[in-house]
Design a protein around this motif. Structure first.
Motif, PDB file in Angstrom:
ATOM      1  N   THR A 107       1.980  -7.600 -38.568  1.00 51.40           N
ATOM      2  CA  THR A 107       2.586  -7.599 -39.904  1.00 51.40           C
ATOM      3  C   THR A 107       4.093  -7.436 -39.816  1.00 51.40           C
ATOM      4  O   THR A 107       4.856  -8.104 -40.538  1.00 51.40           O
ATOM      5  CB  THR A 107       1.984  -6.466 -40.757  1.00 51.40           C
ATOM      6  N   GLY A 108       4.559  -6.551 -38.928  1.00 51.75           N
ATOM      7  CA  GLY A 108       5.994  -6.390 -38.721  1.00 51.75           C
ATOM      8  C   GLY A 108       6.650  -7.683 -38.262  1.00 51.75           C
ATOM      9  O   GLY A 108       7.771  -8.010 -38.679  1.00 51.75           O
ATOM     10  N   GLY A 109       5.957  -8.443 -37.411  1.00 46.95           N
ATOM     11  CA  GLY A 109       6.476  -9.730 -36.955  1.00 46.95           C
ATOM     12  C   GLY A 109       6.625 -10.724 -38.098  1.00 46.95           C
ATOM     13  O   GLY A 109       7.610 -11.469 -38.173  1.00 46.95           O
ATOM     14  N   ILE A 110       5.666 -10.717 -39.010  1.00 45.68           N
ATOM     15  CA  ILE A 110       5.747 -11.593 -40.186  1.00 45.68           C
ATOM     16  C   ILE A 110       6.958 -11.217 -41.047  1.00 45.68           C
ATOM     17  O   ILE A 110       7.677 -12.075 -41.561  1.00 45.68           O
ATOM     18  CB  ILE A 110       4.438 -11.505 -41.004  1.00 45.68           C
ATOM     19  N   GLY A 111       7.195  -9.912 -41.195  1.00 51.98           N
ATOM     20  CA  GLY A 111       8.363  -9.458 -41.954  1.00 51.98           C
ATOM     21  C   GLY A 111       9.665  -9.925 -41.325  1.00 51.98           C
ATOM     22  O   GLY A 111      10.603 -10.333 -42.032  1.00 51.98           O
ATOM     23  N   ALA A 112       9.756  -9.866 -39.989  1.00 49.60           N
ATOM     24  CA  ALA A 112      10.966 -10.323 -39.301  1.00 49.60           C
ATOM     25  C   ALA A 112      11.197 -11.812 -39.529  1.00 49.60           C
ATOM     26  O   ALA A 112      12.345 -12.253 -39.723  1.00 49.60           O
ATOM     27  CB  ALA A 112      10.853 -10.024 -37.801  1.00 49.60           C
ATOM     28  N   ILE A 113      10.122 -12.596 -39.534  1.00 55.06           N
ATOM     29  CA  ILE A 113      10.248 -14.033 -39.826  1.00 55.06           C
ATOM     30  C   ILE A 113      10.772 -14.231 -41.240  1.00 55.06           C
ATOM     31  O   ILE A 113      11.614 -15.105 -41.497  1.00 55.06           O
ATOM     32  CB  ILE A 113       8.880 -14.732 -39.642  1.00 55.06           C
ATOM     33  N   GLY A 114      10.315 -13.413 -42.168  1.00 54.43           N
ATOM     34  CA  GLY A 114      10.800 -13.486 -43.540  1.00 54.43           C
ATOM     35  C   GLY A 114      12.291 -13.204 -43.651  1.00 54.43           C
ATOM     36  O   GLY A 114      13.007 -13.842 -44.442  1.00 54.43           O
ATOM     37  N   VAL A 115      12.792 -12.242 -42.856  1.00 50.89           N
ATOM     38  CA  VAL A 115      14.232 -11.940 -42.855  1.00 50.89           C
ATOM     39  C   VAL A 115      15.023 -13.158 -42.392  1.00 50.89           C
ATOM     40  O   VAL A 115      16.072 -13.496 -42.957  1.00 50.89           O
ATOM     41  CB  VAL A 115      14.531 -10.727 -41.950  1.00 50.89           C
ATOM     42  N   ILE A 116      14.531 -13.836 -41.373  1.00 56.59           N
ATOM     43  CA  ILE A 116      15.210 -15.039 -40.864  1.00 56.59           C
ATOM     44  C   ILE A 116      15.278 -16.111 -41.953  1.00 56.59           C
ATOM     45  O   ILE A 116      16.330 -16.728 -42.179  1.00 56.59           O
ATOM     46  CB  ILE A 116      14.469 -15.584 -39.620  1.00 56.59           C
ATOM     47  N   ILE A 117      14.171 -16.319 -42.656  1.00 53.35           N
ATOM     48  CA  ILE A 117      14.136 -17.320 -43.724  1.00 53.35           C
ATOM     49  C   ILE A 117      15.087 -16.929 -44.855  1.00 53.35           C
ATOM     50  O   ILE A 117      15.781 -17.777 -45.437  1.00 53.35           O
ATOM     51  CB  ILE A 117      12.698 -17.497 -44.255  1.00 53.35           C
ATOM     52  N   SER A 118      15.147 -15.620 -45.167  1.00 51.13           N
ATOM     53  CA  SER A 118      16.051 -15.173 -46.240  1.00 51.13           C
ATOM     54  C   SER A 118      17.507 -15.419 -45.878  1.00 51.13           C
ATOM     55  O   SER A 118      18.318 -15.755 -46.748  1.00 51.13           O
ATOM     56  CB  SER A 118      15.824 -13.681 -46.522  1.00 51.13           C
ATOM     57  N   ALA A 119      17.849 -15.272 -44.593  1.00 55.18           N
ATOM     58  CA  ALA A 119      19.217 -15.543 -44.151  1.00 55.18           C
ATOM     59  C   ALA A 119      19.537 -17.034 -44.261  1.00 55.18           C
ATOM     60  O   ALA A 119      20.653 -17.424 -44.606  1.00 55.18           O
ATOM     61  CB  ALA A 119      19.415 -15.065 -42.720  1.00 55.18           C
ATOM     62  N   LEU A 120      18.544 -17.868 -43.974  1.00 60.16           N
ATOM     63  CA  LEU A 120      18.737 -19.311 -44.074  1.00 60.16           C
ATOM     64  C   LEU A 120      18.917 -19.764 -45.523  1.00 60.16           C
ATOM     65  O   LEU A 120      19.696 -20.676 -45.810  1.00 60.16           O
ATOM     66  CB  LEU A 120      17.538 -20.041 -43.461  1.00 60.16           C
ATOM     67  N   THR A 121      18.186 -19.119 -46.417  1.00 57.07           N
ATOM     68  CA  THR A 121      18.215 -19.510 -47.837  1.00 57.07           C
ATOM     69  C   THR A 121      19.165 -18.660 -48.672  1.00 57.07           C
ATOM     70  O   THR A 121      19.305 -18.901 -49.873  1.00 57.07           O
ATOM     71  CB  THR A 121      16.797 -19.410 -48.431  1.00 57.07           C
ATOM     72  N   ASN A 122      19.767 -17.649 -48.039  1.00 59.32           N
ATOM     73  CA  ASN A 122      20.665 -16.708 -48.731  1.00 59.32           C
ATOM     74  C   ASN A 122      19.974 -16.050 -49.924  1.00 59.32           C
ATOM     75  O   ASN A 122      20.558 -15.861 -50.984  1.00 59.32           O
ATOM     76  CB  ASN A 122      21.950 -17.414 -49.187  1.00 59.32           C
ATOM     77  N   SER A 123      18.717 -15.680 -49.734  1.00 58.05           N
ATOM     78  CA  SER A 123      17.912 -15.072 -50.796  1.00 58.05           C
ATOM     79  C   SER A 123      17.836 -13.561 -50.589  1.00 58.05           C
ATOM     80  O   SER A 123      17.145 -13.085 -49.684  1.00 58.05           O
ATOM     81  CB  SER A 123      16.501 -15.676 -50.800  1.00 58.05           C
ATOM     82  N   ILE A 124      18.533 -12.805 -51.418  1.00 56.56           N
ATOM     83  CA  ILE A 124      18.536 -11.354 -51.280  1.00 56.56           C
ATOM     84  C   ILE A 124      17.170 -10.780 -51.640  1.00 56.56           C
ATOM     85  O   ILE A 124      16.719  -9.785 -51.046  1.00 56.56           O
ATOM     86  CB  ILE A 124      19.655 -10.716 -52.141  1.00 56.56           C
ATOM     87  N   GLY A 125      16.472 -11.408 -52.599  1.00 50.85           N
ATOM     88  CA  GLY A 125      15.141 -10.942 -52.975  1.00 50.85           C
ATOM     89  C   GLY A 125      14.157 -11.068 -51.823  1.00 50.85           C
ATOM     90  O   GLY A 125      13.389 -10.147 -51.542  1.00 50.85           O
ATOM     91  N   LEU A 126      14.194 -12.215 -51.143  1.00 49.34           N
ATOM     92  CA  LEU A 126      13.318 -12.420 -49.995  1.00 49.34           C
ATOM     93  C   LEU A 126      13.696 -11.472 -48.861  1.00 49.34           C
ATOM     94  O   LEU A 126      12.821 -10.966 -48.150  1.00 49.34           O
ATOM     95  CB  LEU A 126      13.399 -13.870 -49.517  1.00 49.34           C
ATOM     96  N   LEU A 127      14.998 -11.217 -48.694  1.00 51.35           N
ATOM     97  CA  LEU A 127      15.452 -10.281 -47.660  1.00 51.35           C
ATOM     98  C   LEU A 127      14.839  -8.908 -47.896  1.00 51.35           C
ATOM     99  O   LEU A 127      14.272  -8.299 -46.975  1.00 51.35           O
ATOM    100  CB  LEU A 127      16.976 -10.176 -47.655  1.00 51.35           C
ATOM    101  N   PHE A 128      14.946  -8.404 -49.122  1.00 50.71           N
ATOM    102  CA  PHE A 128      14.433  -7.067 -49.417  1.00 50.71           C
ATOM    103  C   PHE A 128      12.909  -7.009 -49.263  1.00 50.71           C
ATOM    104  O   PHE A 128      12.368  -6.039 -48.714  1.00 50.71           O
ATOM    105  CB  PHE A 128      14.842  -6.653 -50.834  1.00 50.71           C
ATOM    106  N   ALA A 129      12.210  -8.046 -49.720  1.00 53.44           N
ATOM    107  CA  ALA A 129      10.752  -8.073 -49.588  1.00 53.44           C
ATOM    108  C   ALA A 129      10.346  -8.124 -48.110  1.00 53.44           C
ATOM    109  O   ALA A 129       9.406  -7.448 -47.680  1.00 53.44           O
ATOM    110  CB  ALA A 129      10.180  -9.275 -50.336  1.00 53.44           C
ATOM    111  N   SER A 130      11.071  -8.927 -47.335  1.00 47.51           N
ATOM    112  CA  SER A 130      10.746  -9.075 -45.912  1.00 47.51           C
ATOM    113  C   SER A 130      11.013  -7.795 -45.138  1.00 47.51           C
ATOM    114  O   SER A 130      10.266  -7.443 -44.224  1.00 47.51           O
ATOM    115  CB  SER A 130      11.550 -10.237 -45.313  1.00 47.51           C
ATOM    116  N   LEU A 131      12.093  -7.105 -45.488  1.00 48.89           N
ATOM    117  CA  LEU A 131      12.395  -5.841 -44.816  1.00 48.89           C
ATOM    118  C   LEU A 131      11.310  -4.802 -45.092  1.00 48.89           C
ATOM    119  O   LEU A 131      10.985  -3.975 -44.240  1.00 48.89           O
ATOM    120  CB  LEU A 131      13.763  -5.312 -45.261  1.00 48.89           C
ATOM    121  N   LEU A 132      10.751  -4.854 -46.302  1.00 51.82           N
ATOM    122  CA  LEU A 132       9.650  -3.948 -46.654  1.00 51.82           C
ATOM    123  C   LEU A 132       8.452  -4.199 -45.726  1.00 51.82           C
ATOM    124  O   LEU A 132       7.853  -3.256 -45.192  1.00 51.82           O
ATOM    125  CB  LEU A 132       9.263  -4.162 -48.112  1.00 51.82           C
TER     126      LEU A 132
END
Length: 431
Positions: A107-132
């Motif tokens: 699950t932690g690995g999935i969250g890290a992938i989400g952080v990468i996608i948020s950086a690519l899309t510049n989505s602060i909402g996705l960043l915060f959700a992924s960090l959670l």
């Protein structure tokens, strides 16, 4: 340890389970094998853990352009780790350590992938959700320290805890020092540089989960509970595994929880804002990685010595040593020159060392204070409190620095460290 019957039956054949129940030699072999598997998974897990510590706040600062919310990433992944601690504990209770720990790391690995996608899309909402979600890896890293104790006797428990923690050092120290390398790699594949460490985190957490899922067989917790079940039905003689504690000591639980909660709060608060503080005084990413690398090394590398000291000179003494060390760290961070790498490294090393003293002594106090029928549930509950305190520390730290200074934050941390000393003395006297 969990209540008999809480954990589902071992996924190995029944005859294999029986061979462990009636053979102390095979139990010790499984104990040693479990430690090897946990150590290997923790090396990968440490690398995954380091990414959020090193660049989580910097990514938020880059996206939002303000310092006042830079503590939120740390607050989010520590808050996520609180929820994950509860879930990992319940999964372990229901299905064994293997499923609980492997699920947490994946699950932690999935969250890290989400952080990468948020950086690519510049989505602060996705960043915060992924960090959670990424916080599940942090919780699993800590929960893994209990896996080696399931089949440990009374003279092996501190050693098992410390071995799990010290193995985290290898990946956790390497992670921050690969910030520049991973940043360059990220740029080469079209990903923002600050997301580079999370590429490492995603791979590391997934590998940690796979190591546990594939190799943690037979499950040590399932075997330990099966041993207790057989012994409880055949005679009234308590075993080495069950005789450690026959009742719950609520004051002891409070003492262990207080140590871990306060040390986590102070450590997370100061650590979170150190990269921001360094950036304001002209330090680059490479220097930030170096300081955080020394800090993480101090969090985990001394564990074997700490475990020995906790057993030799006592839990209370080492808990008090934790408070004194954190006090020294806070004062040095507040008063030292901000442009001095030597001062920053020393302050952060002391911060990590104080946390190490507190976590190992607090964990040992919790194990001592609980019976085999309630220990795992208590462990999970206390780890939730530890994670929540880290989330609070991370969230408050950015606001304190934005409205005051890094020095003020460090002084507050030093004062809170002093609170630990009378709390532990009160809780461990007249138990």
């Amino acid at each position: 340890m969990l209540q008999t019957g809480d954990v589902k039956k071992l996924d190995a054949p029944s005859s294999r389970l029986q061979s462990y129940i009636h053979s102390p030699e095979k139990q010790q072999q499984l104990y040693k094998r479990t430690l090897i598997v946990v150590v290997l998974s923790q090396i990968f897990g440490g690398a995954g853990l380091a990414a959020g510590i090193t660049v989580g706040a910097l990514i938020a600062q880059d996206m939002l352009g303000t310092d006042s919310v830079t503590g939120i990433p740390t607050a989010l992944f520590t808050l996520g780790s609180a929820g994950a601690a509860l879930l990992v504990g319940r999964l372990s209770q229901r299905f064994g350590r293997r499923s609980g720990l492997a699920g947490g790391f994946l699950t932690g690995g999935i969250g890290a992938i989400g952080v990468i996608i948020s950086a690519l899309t510049n989505s602060i909402g996705l960043l915060f959700a992924s960090l959670l979600i990424y916080g599940a890896g942090t919780a699993t890293n800590l929960q893994a320290r209990y896996a080696g104790t399931d089949l440990a006797n009374s003279t092996q428990r501190a050693k098992a805890i410390s071995m799990a923690m010290v193995s985290t050092t290898f990946g956790a120290v390497a992670g921050p020092n690969l910030v520049d390398v991973m940043g360059e790699f990220a740029i080469s594949i079209g990903v923002p540089a600050l997301a580079g460490p999370f590429i490492l985190a995603a791979v590391a957490y997934i590998l940690a989960g796979l190591v546990l899922f594939i190799f943690l067989r037979p499950d040590p917790l399932v075997v330990a509970n099966a041993i207790l079940e057989v012994q409880n039905t055949t005679d009234n003689t308590p075993s080495e595994l069950s005789s450690h504690s026959l009742s719950t000591n609520k004051k002891g639980i409070f003492a262990g929880a207080a140590v871990m909660v306060l040390t986590q709060f102070v450590m997370i608060a100061i650590m979170t804002m150190t990269p921001i503080h360094m950036g304001h005084h002209g330090h680059g990413l490479n220097e930030v990685g170096l300081v955080i690398g020394f800090h993480v090394a101090a969090m985990y590398l001394p564990s074997l010595v700490t475990g020995f000291l906790v057993d030799k000179i006592g839990r209370t003494t080492m808990a008090i040593a934790s408070g004194i060390t954190l006090l020294a760290s806070g004062l040095l961070a507040a008063m030292g020159p901000a442009d001095s790498m030597g001062v920053l490294i020393t302050a952060l090393v002391l911060l990590g060392l104080g946390w190490n003293f507190g976590l190992i002594s607090g964990t040992a106090i919790i194990v001592d204070a609980t019976s085999s029928s309630t220990r795992a549930k208590t462990q999970g509950s206390v780890d939730v409190l530890v994670a929540l305190s880290g989330a609070l520390g991370g969230g408050v730290s950015g606001m304190v620095v934005a409205h005051s200074s890094y020095a003020a934050l460090s002084i507050i941390g030093a004062i809170l460290s002093l609170v630990l000393i009378p709390a532990i003395i009160w809780a461990t006297h007249n138990k």
